[in-house]
Design a protein around this motif. Sequence first.
Motif, PDB file in Angstrom:
ATOM      1  N   THR A   1     -14.332 -13.138  -3.343  1.00 58.30           N
ATOM      2  CA  THR A   1     -13.669 -14.135  -4.181  1.00 58.30           C
ATOM      3  C   THR A   1     -14.473 -15.417  -4.083  1.00 58.30           C
ATOM      4  OG1 THR A   1     -11.557 -13.141  -3.540  1.00 58.30           O
ATOM      5  CG2 THR A   1     -11.471 -15.225  -4.724  1.00 58.30           C
ATOM      6  N   GLY A   2     -15.202 -15.748  -5.141  1.00 60.29           N
ATOM      7  CA  GLY A   2     -16.140 -16.861  -5.059  1.00 60.29           C
ATOM      8  C   GLY A   2     -17.185 -16.546  -4.001  1.00 60.29           C
ATOM      9  N   SER A   3     -17.339 -17.420  -3.013  1.00 55.73           N
ATOM     10  CA  SER A   3     -18.312 -17.193  -1.946  1.00 55.73           C
ATOM     11  C   SER A   3     -17.689 -16.547  -0.708  1.00 55.73           C
ATOM     12  CB  SER A   3     -18.954 -18.534  -1.547  1.00 55.73           C
ATOM     13  OG  SER A   3     -17.973 -19.432  -1.064  1.00 55.73           O
ATOM     14  N   LYS A   4     -16.393 -16.248  -0.758  1.00 56.72           N
ATOM     15  CA  LYS A   4     -15.697 -15.666   0.390  1.00 56.72           C
ATOM     16  C   LYS A   4     -15.722 -14.145   0.307  1.00 56.72           C
ATOM     17  CE  LYS A   4     -12.563 -19.618   0.934  1.00 56.72           C
ATOM     18  NZ  LYS A   4     -13.137 -20.063   2.216  1.00 56.72           N
ATOM     19  N   ILE A   5     -15.951 -13.500   1.451  1.00 53.90           N
ATOM     20  CA  ILE A   5     -16.022 -12.039   1.503  1.00 53.90           C
ATOM     21  C   ILE A   5     -15.021 -11.530   2.529  1.00 53.90           C
ATOM     22  CG2 ILE A   5     -17.473 -10.035   1.956  1.00 53.90           C
ATOM     23  CD1 ILE A   5     -19.888 -11.712   1.189  1.00 53.90           C
ATOM     24  N   LEU A   6     -14.232 -10.549   2.132  1.00 57.90           N
ATOM     25  CA  LEU A   6     -13.306  -9.878   3.035  1.00 57.90           C
ATOM     26  C   LEU A   6     -13.698  -8.404   3.108  1.00 57.90           C
ATOM     27  CD1 LEU A   6     -10.640 -10.154   4.719  1.00 57.90           C
ATOM     28  CD2 LEU A   6      -9.444  -9.321   2.686  1.00 57.90           C
ATOM     29  N   ALA A   7     -14.009  -7.923   4.308  1.00 55.12           N
ATOM     30  CA  ALA A   7     -14.352  -6.511   4.512  1.00 55.12           C
ATOM     31  C   ALA A   7     -13.113  -5.756   4.968  1.00 55.12           C
ATOM     32  CB  ALA A   7     -15.460  -6.396   5.555  1.00 55.12           C
ATOM     33  N   ILE A   8     -12.883  -4.595   4.353  1.00 57.23           N
ATOM     34  CA  ILE A   8     -11.729  -3.758   4.672  1.00 57.23           C
ATOM     35  C   ILE A   8     -12.248  -2.374   5.039  1.00 57.23           C
ATOM     36  CG2 ILE A   8      -9.474  -2.949   3.889  1.00 57.23           C
ATOM     37  CD1 ILE A   8      -9.753  -5.024   1.575  1.00 57.23           C
ATOM     38  N   GLN A   9     -11.867  -1.886   6.200  1.00 54.08           N
ATOM     39  CA  GLN A   9     -12.369  -0.603   6.685  1.00 54.08           C
ATOM     40  C   GLN A   9     -11.308   0.490   6.569  1.00 54.08           C
ATOM     41  OE1 GLN A   9     -13.562  -1.580  10.735  1.00 54.08           O
ATOM     42  NE2 GLN A   9     -15.687  -1.825  10.094  1.00 54.08           N
ATOM     43  N   GLY A  10     -11.763   1.663   6.170  1.00 53.74           N
ATOM     44  CA  GLY A  10     -10.958   2.879   6.277  1.00 53.74           C
ATOM     45  C   GLY A  10      -9.676   2.905   5.483  1.00 53.74           C
ATOM     46  N   ILE A  11      -9.729   2.509   4.203  1.00 52.94           N
ATOM     47  CA  ILE A  11      -8.540   2.653   3.358  1.00 52.94           C
ATOM     48  C   ILE A  11      -8.339   4.130   3.074  1.00 52.94           C
ATOM     49  CG2 ILE A  11      -7.482   2.063   1.144  1.00 52.94           C
ATOM     50  CD1 ILE A  11      -9.236  -0.422   1.066  1.00 52.94           C
ATOM     51  N   THR A  12      -7.116   4.626   3.238  1.00 49.83           N
ATOM     52  CA  THR A  12      -6.844   6.046   2.998  1.00 49.83           C
ATOM     53  C   THR A  12      -6.318   6.312   1.588  1.00 49.83           C
ATOM     54  OG1 THR A  12      -4.654   5.792   3.979  1.00 49.83           O
ATOM     55  CG2 THR A  12      -6.419   6.540   5.429  1.00 49.83           C
ATOM     56  N   SER A  13      -5.526   5.363   1.067  1.00 51.52           N
ATOM     57  CA  SER A  13      -4.988   5.519  -0.282  1.00 51.52           C
ATOM     58  C   SER A  13      -4.879   4.170  -0.973  1.00 51.52           C
ATOM     59  CB  SER A  13      -3.616   6.202  -0.239  1.00 51.52           C
ATOM     60  OG  SER A  13      -3.059   6.292  -1.538  1.00 51.52           O
ATOM     61  N   SER A  14      -4.196   3.245  -0.324  1.00 49.14           N
ATOM     62  CA  SER A  14      -4.062   1.898  -0.868  1.00 49.14           C
ATOM     63  C   SER A  14      -3.770   0.926   0.265  1.00 49.14           C
ATOM     64  CB  SER A  14      -2.941   1.834  -1.920  1.00 49.14           C
ATOM     65  OG  SER A  14      -1.683   2.011  -1.308  1.00 49.14           O
ATOM     66  N   ILE A  15      -3.974  -0.345  -0.014  1.00 48.86           N
ATOM     67  CA  ILE A  15      -3.676  -1.399   0.943  1.00 48.86           C
ATOM     68  C   ILE A  15      -3.256  -2.629   0.154  1.00 48.86           C
ATOM     69  CG2 ILE A  15      -6.033  -2.301   1.049  1.00 48.86           C
ATOM     70  CD1 ILE A  15      -5.587  -2.786   4.056  1.00 48.86           C
ATOM     71  N   THR A  16      -2.281  -3.361   0.681  1.00 50.69           N
ATOM     72  CA  THR A  16      -1.817  -4.593   0.047  1.00 50.69           C
ATOM     73  C   THR A  16      -2.164  -5.775   0.941  1.00 50.69           C
ATOM     74  OG1 THR A  16      -0.024  -3.495  -1.159  1.00 50.69           O
ATOM     75  CG2 THR A  16       0.184  -5.868  -0.804  1.00 50.69           C
ATOM     76  N   LEU A  17      -2.775  -6.790   0.350  1.00 51.55           N
ATOM     77  CA  LEU A  17      -3.170  -7.996   1.061  1.00 51.55           C
ATOM     78  C   LEU A  17      -2.216  -9.120   0.677  1.00 51.55           C
ATOM     79  CD1 LEU A  17      -6.999  -7.846   0.267  1.00 51.55           C
ATOM     80  CD2 LEU A  17      -5.786  -6.750   2.171  1.00 51.55           C
ATOM     81  N   ASP A  18      -1.429  -9.578   1.613  1.00 49.63           N
ATOM     82  CA  ASP A  18      -0.555 -10.739   1.409  1.00 49.63           C
ATOM     83  C   ASP A  18      -1.304 -11.953   1.943  1.00 49.63           C
ATOM     84  OD1 ASP A  18       1.330 -12.742   1.485  1.00 49.63           O
ATOM     85  OD2 ASP A  18       2.941 -11.497   2.299  1.00 49.63           O
ATOM     86  N   CYS A  19      -2.082 -12.574   1.067  1.00 46.59           N
ATOM     87  CA  CYS A  19      -2.975 -13.651   1.503  1.00 46.59           C
ATOM     88  C   CYS A  19      -2.211 -14.890   1.947  1.00 46.59           C
ATOM     89  CB  CYS A  19      -3.947 -13.999   0.373  1.00 46.59           C
ATOM     90  SG  CYS A  19      -4.956 -12.591  -0.167  1.00 46.59           S
ATOM     91  N   GLU A  20      -1.041 -15.109   1.386  1.00 45.14           N
ATOM     92  CA  GLU A  20      -0.261 -16.290   1.755  1.00 45.14           C
ATOM     93  C   GLU A  20       0.210 -16.206   3.202  1.00 45.14           C
ATOM     94  OE1 GLU A  20       3.047 -19.117  -0.337  1.00 45.14           O
ATOM     95  OE2 GLU A  20       3.238 -16.967  -0.654  1.00 45.14           O
ATOM     96  N   ASN A  21       0.614 -15.024   3.633  1.00 43.44           N
ATOM     97  CA  ASN A  21       1.136 -14.851   4.990  1.00 43.44           C
ATOM     98  C   ASN A  21       0.111 -14.277   5.957  1.00 43.44           C
ATOM     99  OD1 ASN A  21       3.935 -15.736   4.590  1.00 43.44           O
ATOM    100  ND2 ASN A  21       4.068 -13.981   3.213  1.00 43.44           N
ATOM    101  N   GLY A  22      -1.078 -13.930   5.450  1.00 47.20           N
ATOM    102  CA  GLY A  22      -2.140 -13.443   6.317  1.00 47.20           C
ATOM    103  C   GLY A  22      -1.873 -12.091   6.935  1.00 47.20           C
ATOM    104  N   ILE A  23      -1.262 -11.184   6.165  1.00 44.60           N
ATOM    105  CA  ILE A  23      -1.017  -9.832   6.656  1.00 44.60           C
ATOM    106  C   ILE A  23      -1.454  -8.817   5.608  1.00 44.60           C
ATOM    107  CG2 ILE A  23       0.886 -10.484   8.193  1.00 44.60           C
ATOM    108  CD1 ILE A  23       2.822  -9.422   6.062  1.00 44.60           C
TER     109      ILE A  23
END
Length: 228
Positions: A162-184
Amino acid sequence: MRRSAEWIEFAGVRSESLGVRVLGLPDVARAAARGKGVVVPGRSGALFLDDGYEDVRLTATMLLPASKQTEVSNWLRGGGDLVLSSRPGFAHRARAIREIVYQKHMPGYCLCQAVFEASPFAYVHPRAARDLGAGAFIENPYNLPAEPLITIHASGDVALMTGSKILAIQGITSSITLDCENGIAYAGDQLQTGKLSGDWPVIPPGGAMLSFSGNVAKLTLTPNWRTL
């Protein structure tokens, strides 16, 4: 009781649906900035260290049939989105606080006040999700950065930019939800935050380019636009 031009909606229930007439809405006020001034040697004045905004307290005065007291008491409890007729299209995340005292007003009717402790931000309401492809520009028309809710349907490792920010996510099996406001992050009822490294996506005022790499089938974003 004649129909009121003013209303509130709390936790998905509108006052009119309960026969409640709103006599007074909260004044619209910008939340107070939180922080402190620090005196820096050799510098005129104080340096203000910003630490976000204070919650706001919102009070609505209402007239209702005495027979509706139990329904209204059950409605005005817990937390939820609070929408005011004076600011349609926006909602505060709020919690009903304080006891509710019903005062006799006229035969068969009573007055009460609902007091809410609310977030300093007004969020665009209702929130709308949209599906995005890689390389999409997300325009933020508001004056505050947005912390979105993102659901990624994918398998394996994914990099989200997102812009210059990078988030790496490992080992997704089907789906994942990122709640960026709460950091979970979660998948179903399972926390997945430990699979993440890097910077949480934030959409600054003006907007940002969003892209991703990996075996992504679908990405859905709810921007959580907000203002003061």
